[in-house]
Design an enzyme around this catalytic site. Structure first.
Site, PDB file in Angstrom:
ATOM      1  CG  HIS A   1      -1.916   0.836   1.197  1.00  0.00           C
ATOM      2  ND1 HIS A   1      -2.906   1.642  -0.022  1.00  0.00           N
ATOM      3  CD2 HIS A   1      -3.533   0.898   1.826  1.00  0.00           C
ATOM      4  CE1 HIS A   1      -3.994   1.949  -0.183  1.00  0.00           C
ATOM      5  NE2 HIS A   1      -4.149   1.594   1.396  1.00  0.00           N
TER       6      HIS A   1
ATOM      7  CG  ASP B   1      -4.205   4.331  -5.629  1.00  0.00           C
ATOM      8  OD1 ASP B   1      -4.817   3.440  -6.757  1.00  0.00           O
ATOM      9  OD2 ASP B   1      -4.077   5.421  -6.961  1.00  0.00           O
TER      10      ASP B   1
END
Length: 338
Positions: A308, A312
């Site tokens: 992450h 996204d």
């Protein structure tokens, strides 16, 4: 003449007896007392009530629970005692508890030590995950139709895993950012590298532990090429003969853990890779078609977990949608393959 005073004696005796607590038939107890007996695990039939007409009171229940209930009347106790004497049996002694021996297992093999190292590194990565349902009905039908002819023409049966590996590569061509690796944590500024080759790692369960070799340059391989390479890697893994080059260089991983048996797995990225996917077992489930008719379909769950720091949710979802398209509509491959 004056009536004898004894004429009223029977009625007076009955009244006195009622006040003295002559036991009535059955068990007399209020709902509150019965509930208390239930909570205390006390059998009301075995309790001699001290209230009027033999009514069982709260004190009687509490006394019974504490083991201080008064003995029943001798006339009632004699038959019960006689029966108990004939049926009594010695309570067996509780067996001696022998706890199992604790064993410390040292991880000394290369595979195990490698897994410990990679998982410790993976814990430093912030991840996000999303799951998707894949309708495998058409793909399974295609695989079954090609299995016999592929074995006759190429000497190998194509498997669903080979199609999944190729579908990942096709989806990576549409979303190259997924095939990337994040740079060192202390880099300033932070960066990631988009890898040009699709080196897709596959998890293989072996007697020596879990190994994850990779199929190199999948974008330029056919389904038959992929299948043959998977067979080679699996055979070498089972014999513990994988080379370092087979293990290193992976850019994204597929774990088809569903062949062993689970519905919705959640994998952990490793080895510096940004994304890993794990698929569950295929299940026959009812699903609505375009005419809103319920039909049996072969459904598989897949879950993608991503780094992450630079990926996204939208990027991962678009990649997942592309993979879903290729797995559910094999005809799309004709448009995408070069």
């Amino acid at each position: 003449p004056t009536p004898a005073p004894v004429a009223a004696a029977p009625a007076a005796a009955a009244a006195a007896a009622a006040g003295a607590g002559v036991k009535a038939p059955g068990v007399l107890a209020t709902p509150k007392v019965r509930n208390l007996a239930k909570l205390q695990g006390v059998d009301l039939n075995a309790v001699a009530g001290s209230g009027a007409m033999g009514r069982v009171l709260e004190a009687d229940v509490l006394g019974a629970a504490a083991g201080s209930v008064a003995a029943p009347a001798a006339a009632a106790a004699a038959p019960a005692a006689a029966a108990a004497k004939g049926a009594a049996a010695a309570v067996p002694a509780r067996p001696v508890i022998r706890p199992g021996e604790d064993k410390v297992i040292e991880i000394t093999d290369a595979v195990g030590k490698g897994m410990v190292k990679s998982m410790n590194e993976a814990l430093k990565m912030p991840t996000m995950a999303l799951g998707e349902e894949i309708d495998m009905t058409a793909m399974i039908a295609l695989q079954k139709a090609l299995k016999g002819s592929s074995e006759k023409a190429y000497g190998t049966k194509v498997t669903i895993t080979s199609f999944m590996v190729k579908a990942i590569s096709l989806a990576l061509s549409e979303h190259p950012k997924i095939n990337s690796k994040f740079g060192p944590a202390d880099a300033n500024p932070p960066y990631y590298t988009v890898v040009g080759s699709h080196n897709i790692s596959i998890a293989i369960d072996t007697p020596h532990g879990l190994v994850v070799p990779n199929v190199k340059d999948v974008a330029n391989l056919s389904i038959i090429d992929i299948q043959k390479e998977i067979r080679r890697l699996a055979a070498d893994a089972m014999e513990n003969k994988l080379k370092i080059s087979d293990i290193q260089g992976g850019t994204i991983t597929l774990s088809n853990i569903g062949v062993i048996g689970t519905k919705d797995p959640r994998p952990i990225p490793f080895g510096g890779q940004s994304v890993i996917g794990a698929s569950g077992r295929t299940m026959v489930l009812p699903r609505y078609n375009e005419k809103m008719e319920l039909k049996p379909r072969q459904i598989m769950m897949i879950r993608w977990v991503a780094d992450h720091r630079h990926l996204d949710g939208a990027s991962l979802a678009r990649f997942s949608n592309s993979f879903k398209k290729y797995m559910e509509e094999p005809g799309e491959w004709l448009l995408a393959l070069r």
